[in-house]
Scaffold this motif. Structure first.
Motif, PDB file in Angstrom:
ATOM      1  N   ILE A   6       9.662   5.512 -11.330  1.00  0.00           N
ATOM      2  CA  ILE A   6       8.446   6.183 -10.863  1.00  0.00           C
ATOM      3  C   ILE A   6       7.253   5.357 -11.306  1.00  0.00           C
ATOM      4  O   ILE A   6       7.129   5.004 -12.476  1.00  0.00           O
ATOM      5  CB  ILE A   6       8.373   7.618 -11.418  1.00  0.00           C
ATOM      6  N   CYS A   7       6.406   5.018 -10.338  1.00  0.00           N
ATOM      7  CA  CYS A   7       5.225   4.210 -10.661  1.00  0.00           C
ATOM      8  C   CYS A   7       4.229   5.064 -11.449  1.00  0.00           C
ATOM      9  O   CYS A   7       3.912   6.187 -11.050  1.00  0.00           O
ATOM     10  CB  CYS A   7       4.577   3.699  -9.383  1.00  0.00           C
ATOM     11  N   VAL A   8       3.756   4.531 -12.583  1.00  0.00           N
ATOM     12  CA  VAL A   8       2.796   5.306 -13.390  1.00  0.00           C
ATOM     13  C   VAL A   8       1.403   4.678 -13.322  1.00  0.00           C
ATOM     14  O   VAL A   8       0.533   4.988 -14.113  1.00  0.00           O
ATOM     15  CB  VAL A   8       3.238   5.427 -14.877  1.00  0.00           C
ATOM     16  N   SER A   9       1.197   3.808 -12.334  1.00  0.00           N
ATOM     17  CA  SER A   9      -0.090   3.103 -12.258  1.00  0.00           C
ATOM     18  C   SER A   9      -1.241   3.997 -11.815  1.00  0.00           C
ATOM     19  O   SER A   9      -2.387   3.679 -12.026  1.00  0.00           O
ATOM     20  CB  SER A   9       0.015   1.914 -11.310  1.00  0.00           C
ATOM     21  N   CYS A  10      -0.926   5.086 -11.144  1.00  0.00           N
ATOM     22  CA  CYS A  10      -1.996   6.021 -10.763  1.00  0.00           C
ATOM     23  C   CYS A  10      -1.387   7.415 -10.631  1.00  0.00           C
ATOM     24  O   CYS A  10      -0.170   7.556 -10.612  1.00  0.00           O
ATOM     25  CB  CYS A  10      -2.705   5.557  -9.489  1.00  0.00           C
ATOM     26  N   PRO A  11      -2.209   8.456 -10.524  1.00  0.00           N
ATOM     27  CA  PRO A  11      -1.671   9.825 -10.525  1.00  0.00           C
ATOM     28  C   PRO A  11      -0.760  10.191  -9.346  1.00  0.00           C
ATOM     29  O   PRO A  11      -0.119  11.227  -9.379  1.00  0.00           O
ATOM     30  CB  PRO A  11      -2.935  10.699 -10.515  1.00  0.00           C
ATOM     31  N   MET A  12      -0.680   9.351  -8.306  1.00  0.00           N
ATOM     32  CA  MET A  12       0.223   9.637  -7.183  1.00  0.00           C
ATOM     33  C   MET A  12       1.679   9.719  -7.633  1.00  0.00           C
ATOM     34  O   MET A  12       2.442  10.531  -7.113  1.00  0.00           O
ATOM     35  CB  MET A  12       0.108   8.531  -6.120  1.00  0.00           C
ATOM     36  N   GLY A  13       2.071   8.861  -8.567  1.00  0.00           N
ATOM     37  CA  GLY A  13       3.435   8.869  -9.102  1.00  0.00           C
ATOM     38  C   GLY A  13       4.506   8.626  -8.058  1.00  0.00           C
ATOM     39  O   GLY A  13       5.466   9.395  -7.941  1.00  0.00           O
ATOM     40  N   CYS A  14       4.394   7.537  -7.280  1.00  0.00           N
ATOM     41  CA  CYS A  14       5.360   7.247  -6.220  1.00  0.00           C
ATOM     42  C   CYS A  14       6.734   6.935  -6.794  1.00  0.00           C
ATOM     43  O   CYS A  14       6.855   6.255  -7.808  1.00  0.00           O
ATOM     44  CB  CYS A  14       4.904   6.040  -5.399  1.00  0.00           C
ATOM     45  N   GLY A  15       7.780   7.377  -6.100  1.00  0.00           N
ATOM     46  CA  GLY A  15       9.148   7.015  -6.451  1.00  0.00           C
ATOM     47  C   GLY A  15       9.470   5.674  -5.811  1.00  0.00           C
ATOM     48  O   GLY A  15       9.300   5.505  -4.609  1.00  0.00           O
ATOM     49  N   ILE A  16       9.902   4.693  -6.595  1.00  0.00           N
ATOM     50  CA  ILE A  16      10.136   3.340  -6.078  1.00  0.00           C
ATOM     51  C   ILE A  16      11.592   2.941  -6.315  1.00  0.00           C
ATOM     52  O   ILE A  16      12.159   3.218  -7.372  1.00  0.00           O
ATOM     53  CB  ILE A  16       9.193   2.317  -6.765  1.00  0.00           C
ATOM     54  N   THR A  17      12.188   2.301  -5.318  1.00  0.00           N
ATOM     55  CA  THR A  17      13.550   1.802  -5.456  1.00  0.00           C
ATOM     56  C   THR A  17      13.517   0.277  -5.556  1.00  0.00           C
ATOM     57  O   THR A  17      12.904  -0.383  -4.719  1.00  0.00           O
ATOM     58  CB  THR A  17      14.404   2.222  -4.235  1.00  0.00           C
ATOM     59  N   GLY A  31       9.346   1.858  -1.298  1.00  0.00           N
ATOM     60  CA  GLY A  31       8.921   3.210  -1.666  1.00  0.00           C
ATOM     61  C   GLY A  31       7.520   3.265  -2.236  1.00  0.00           C
ATOM     62  O   GLY A  31       6.925   4.335  -2.345  1.00  0.00           O
ATOM     63  N   ASN A  32       6.964   2.104  -2.594  1.00  0.00           N
ATOM     64  CA  ASN A  32       5.611   2.076  -3.158  1.00  0.00           C
ATOM     65  C   ASN A  32       4.581   2.260  -2.060  1.00  0.00           C
ATOM     66  O   ASN A  32       4.794   1.840  -0.926  1.00  0.00           O
ATOM     67  CB  ASN A  32       5.367   0.757  -3.899  1.00  0.00           C
ATOM     68  N   THR A  33       3.448   2.905  -2.406  1.00  0.00           N
ATOM     69  CA  THR A  33       2.394   3.140  -1.430  1.00  0.00           C
ATOM     70  C   THR A  33       1.429   1.955  -1.381  1.00  0.00           C
ATOM     71  O   THR A  33       0.804   1.700  -0.372  1.00  0.00           O
ATOM     72  CB  THR A  33       1.622   4.425  -1.793  1.00  0.00           C
ATOM     73  N   CYS A  34       1.291   1.265  -2.518  1.00  0.00           N
ATOM     74  CA  CYS A  34       0.321   0.169  -2.536  1.00  0.00           C
ATOM     75  C   CYS A  34       0.853  -1.006  -3.343  1.00  0.00           C
ATOM     76  O   CYS A  34       1.911  -0.916  -3.959  1.00  0.00           O
ATOM     77  CB  CYS A  34      -1.022   0.646  -3.096  1.00  0.00           C
ATOM     78  N   LYS A  35       0.079  -2.104  -3.347  1.00  0.00           N
ATOM     79  CA  LYS A  35       0.506  -3.355  -3.994  1.00  0.00           C
ATOM     80  C   LYS A  35       0.714  -3.202  -5.501  1.00  0.00           C
ATOM     81  O   LYS A  35       1.583  -3.832  -6.083  1.00  0.00           O
ATOM     82  CB  LYS A  35      -0.540  -4.450  -3.742  1.00  0.00           C
ATOM     83  N   ARG A  36      -0.116  -2.355  -6.123  1.00  0.00           N
ATOM     84  CA  ARG A  36       0.020  -2.180  -7.570  1.00  0.00           C
ATOM     85  C   ARG A  36       1.396  -1.648  -7.930  1.00  0.00           C
ATOM     86  O   ARG A  36       1.964  -1.972  -8.963  1.00  0.00           O
ATOM     87  CB  ARG A  36      -1.054  -1.213  -8.095  1.00  0.00           C
ATOM     88  N   GLY A  37       1.935  -0.818  -7.038  1.00  0.00           N
ATOM     89  CA  GLY A  37       3.257  -0.243  -7.250  1.00  0.00           C
ATOM     90  C   GLY A  37       4.324  -1.321  -7.243  1.00  0.00           C
ATOM     91  O   GLY A  37       5.271  -1.291  -8.033  1.00  0.00           O
ATOM     92  N   ASP A  38       4.169  -2.300  -6.332  1.00  0.00           N
ATOM     93  CA  ASP A  38       5.114  -3.415  -6.256  1.00  0.00           C
ATOM     94  C   ASP A  38       5.101  -4.194  -7.568  1.00  0.00           C
ATOM     95  O   ASP A  38       6.140  -4.441  -8.174  1.00  0.00           O
ATOM     96  CB  ASP A  38       4.722  -4.329  -5.081  1.00  0.00           C
TER      97      ASP A  38
HETATM   98  S1  SF4 Z   1       2.576   2.721  -5.813  1.00  0.00           S
HETATM   99 FE1  SF4 Z   1       0.345   2.663  -5.700  1.00  0.00          FE
HETATM  100  S2  SF4 Z   1      -0.178   4.726  -4.967  1.00  0.00           S
HETATM  101 FE2  SF4 Z   1       1.947   4.850  -5.702  1.00  0.00          FE
HETATM  102  S3  SF4 Z   1       1.757   5.515  -7.851  1.00  0.00           S
HETATM  103 FE3  SF4 Z   1       1.833   3.270  -7.852  1.00  0.00          FE
HETATM  104  S4  SF4 Z   1      -0.311   2.643  -7.856  1.00  0.00           S
HETATM  105 FE4  SF4 Z   1      -0.272   4.789  -7.232  1.00  0.00          FE
END
Ligand code: SF4
Ligand SMILES: Cc1cc2nc3c(=O)[nH]c(=O)nc-3n(C[C@H](O)[C@H](O)[C@H](O)COP(=O)(O)OP(=O)(O)OC[C@H]3O[C@@H](n4cnc5c(N)ncnc54)[C@H](O)[C@@H]3O)c2cc1C
Lengths: 121, 417
Positions: A6-17, A31-38
């Protein structure tokens, strides 16, 4: 191998595989919404890091402690070692927000900086 | 008697943002009253990072976020009195306050901005059997002990409630060497942010027990342990699932309540769901010239939204003082089908700007639709991948649409699966 994080970079908390090969290298991230998640997913699978927020003892201040944080992320595995190092430290009042309280903590290259003011008593 | 155009009660992020905006809008005579020894509000004890991502585009700690506004308040020479407690507001907007230096203060204000924040629900609001032993406290009280006084309230900890403050304190106590045995959550889901469950519990191997509560506290002078038990769908403890856990501290993180004693006393209409005042789009309450913003109006999860809302209230108060707020024609807003509440509760259709409606849902939804209707007719519909009770949502009503409404109309927001 597949890893679900689970990405903890922002409050969205996306599930990433994350797909890893046999050498533990990242093959794909989804599964990430944005580049930071990658970026987060890649470091989390290879060298997980966290930012640390705690307090340092103050001598002669209006409070006994002043809040502080690591100026950048530190390896997750070294978090408790850093806490022990910070527990040994004591700084003299006055402390100004942004003051470096501990330089290059445990050779991580990261400074511990004050996140509030602590005027002298 | 002192005279000010605007008196702001509370010097947290809400009060400071409102005062700064009012000043920017042309009001010079402003006084902030704060009962603590410094400005900054509850942020002073929230030393973890995660504040300001929306507003400043960077992750700050609570004190750093507050400091940016404290600097501005000083720079713009906005007057404030700390260690000063507001006691009462009268029908004619006279504010009574008290401090050691001035004694009792009587201040005539043209407009008053309520920014008193919220407080934690105390143990009395719960029904836990057992002794009144020391070692039971709210998570926020423990946060103040550890982060401001530099004192650890216990070594073996159980936390009841998995809201963000409880999760943050689980990590904080662990970092300081305590053993957090378990976090119990009454509901089948946590109201905390997923990122906090990962970084505060999973990182340290702290178990989270859902549908579970504390049924008894043991110990004579000091807490010695608690009994926890699973609960059924009606949230009643299930017999036979009891488990004893040894601990010396029980932290309660069971919700926040807006601090509205002053508001209630002057007879301002309150919303039974938000427990804050009923307001219009400028956050004016049912009492002319009295505005409210921040956690005293409704509990926010992100301070960034507190800042934005308070700027709106500051602008509204300035307009009121400068005689630019004309007689309103209101429509009302109403949350239905999954939407627990909407702020503001009423909107002036003569307003010349777009209006943002903030709302909260009552449960989690995946791939749901948020539908806005005016007098039964759909005007907005948007898909949302995820909706959760812990995260405030908003929709914008464009000004041309607002202008097409008639007085006494009703806007409804609902969730459709
Ligand atoms: S992938 Fe992007 S939008 Fe999703 S939790 Fe991480 S930083 Fe936030
Ligand atoms: C214990 C606790 C922990 C929290 N942790 C987080 C967190 O980690 N992250 C997050 O985003 N949000 C957190 N919140 C929510 C946080 O309160 C808001 O994000 C934000 O601080 C609200 O701002 P505010 O100005 O409305 O209220 P506050 O910051 O509470 O400020 C209200 C101020 O009004 C003053 N006041 C009250 N009554 C009077 C009176 N009668 N006279 C004079 N002054 C008065 C108080 O002393 C206080 O300084 C927390 C809240 C609490 C209670």
């Amino acid at each position: 191998m597949q890893k679900n994080i689970i990405c903890v970079s922002c409050p969205m908390g996306c599930g990433i595989t994350v797909e890893l090969n046999d050498n533990g290298e990242v093959v794909s991230v989804s599964g990430n919404t944005c580049k930071r998640g990658d970026a987060y997913a890649r470091t989390e699978c290879t060298n997980p890091v966290r930012s640390l927020a705690t307090t340092v003892k103050v001598d002669g201040g209006i409070h006994n402690v002043v809040p502080c944080k690591s100026a950048g992320p530190i390896p997750k595995a070294r978090m408790m070692d850093c806490m022990n190092e910070i527990a040994k430290a004591e700084v003299k009042a006055p402390v100004i927000l942004g003051d470096i309280l501990i330089e290059n903590i445990l050779g991580t290259g990261i400074n511990i900086v004050a996140t509030n003011h602590c005027p002298a008593k | 008697m002192l005279n000010y155009d605007i008196v702001v009660i509370g010097g947290g992020p809400a009060g400071m943002a409102a005062a700064l905006k009012a000043k920017e809008c042309g009001v010079d005579s402003i006084l902030i009253l704060e009962r603590a020894e410094t400005l900054g509000g509850i942020l002073e004890q929230c030393i973890h990072t995660g504040f300001g991502l929306h507003y400043f585009g960077e992750e700050l700690s609570g004190p750093e976020y507050a400091d940016r506004f404290i600097q501005l308040v000083n720079e713009k020479k906005i007057e404030y009195k700390v260690d000063t407690m507001a006691l009462q507001i009268t029908e004619s907007n006279v504010v009574y306050a008290v401090n050691k230096e001035d004694g009792l203060l009587e201040i005539q204000a043209k407009a008053v901005i309520l920014a008193m924040g919220c407080r934690e629900r105390p143990r009395g609001a719960l029904n836990i059997a057992g002794t009144r032993a020391a070692g039971v406290m709210s998570a926020g009280t423990a946060q103040k002990y550890v982060n401001i006084d530099g004192y650890m309230p216990g070594k073996k900890v159980v936390i009841l409630g998995s809201g963000d403050i409880g999760l943050i304190m689980a990590r904080r106590m662990t970092l300081e060497g305590a053993e957090v045995k378990v976090v119990c959550e009454l509901m089948p889901y946590s109201s905390g942010l997923t990122r906090n469950i990962v970084q505060c519990l999973d990182d340290f191997g702290i178990p989270l027990r859902l549908s579970c509560t504390v049924v008894e506290i043991h110990g004579k002078d000091r807490v010695e342990g608690v009994t926890i038990a699973n609960v059924d769908e009606k949230l009643r403890p299930i017999k036979g699932t009891e488990q004893y856990i040894e601990c010396d501290t029980l932290l309660l993180s069971v919700g926040l309540i807006p601090e509205n004693e002053l508001t209630r006393e002057v007879g301002i209409e309150l919303d039974p769901v938000t427990k804050g005042a009923v307001v219009d789009e400028f956050r004016e309450t049912s009492h002319k010239g009295v505005f409210a913003c921040g956690n005293v109006l409704h509990v926010h999860d992100l301070v960034d939204y507190v800042t934005l809302e308070s700027q709106t209230a500051g602008e509204g108060a300035a307009k009121y003082v400068l005689g630019k707020k004309d007689a309103p024609e209101y429509i009302t807003t109403k949350g239905v089908n999954g939407v627990r509440y909407i702020v503001p509760q009423k909107v002036n259709i003569k307003n010349d700007d777009d209006v943002k409606l903030y709302f909260r849902v009552g449960q989690t939804y995946k791939n749901a639709k948020v539908v806005v209707k005016y007098n039964g007719n759909e005007i907005i519909s948007k898909k949302r991948p995820r909706l959760a009770p812990g995260e405030m949502e908003n929709v914008v009503i464009k000004n041309d649409i607002l202008k097409s409404f008639a007085a006494d109309g009703v806007i409804e927001i609902s969730v459709e699966a």
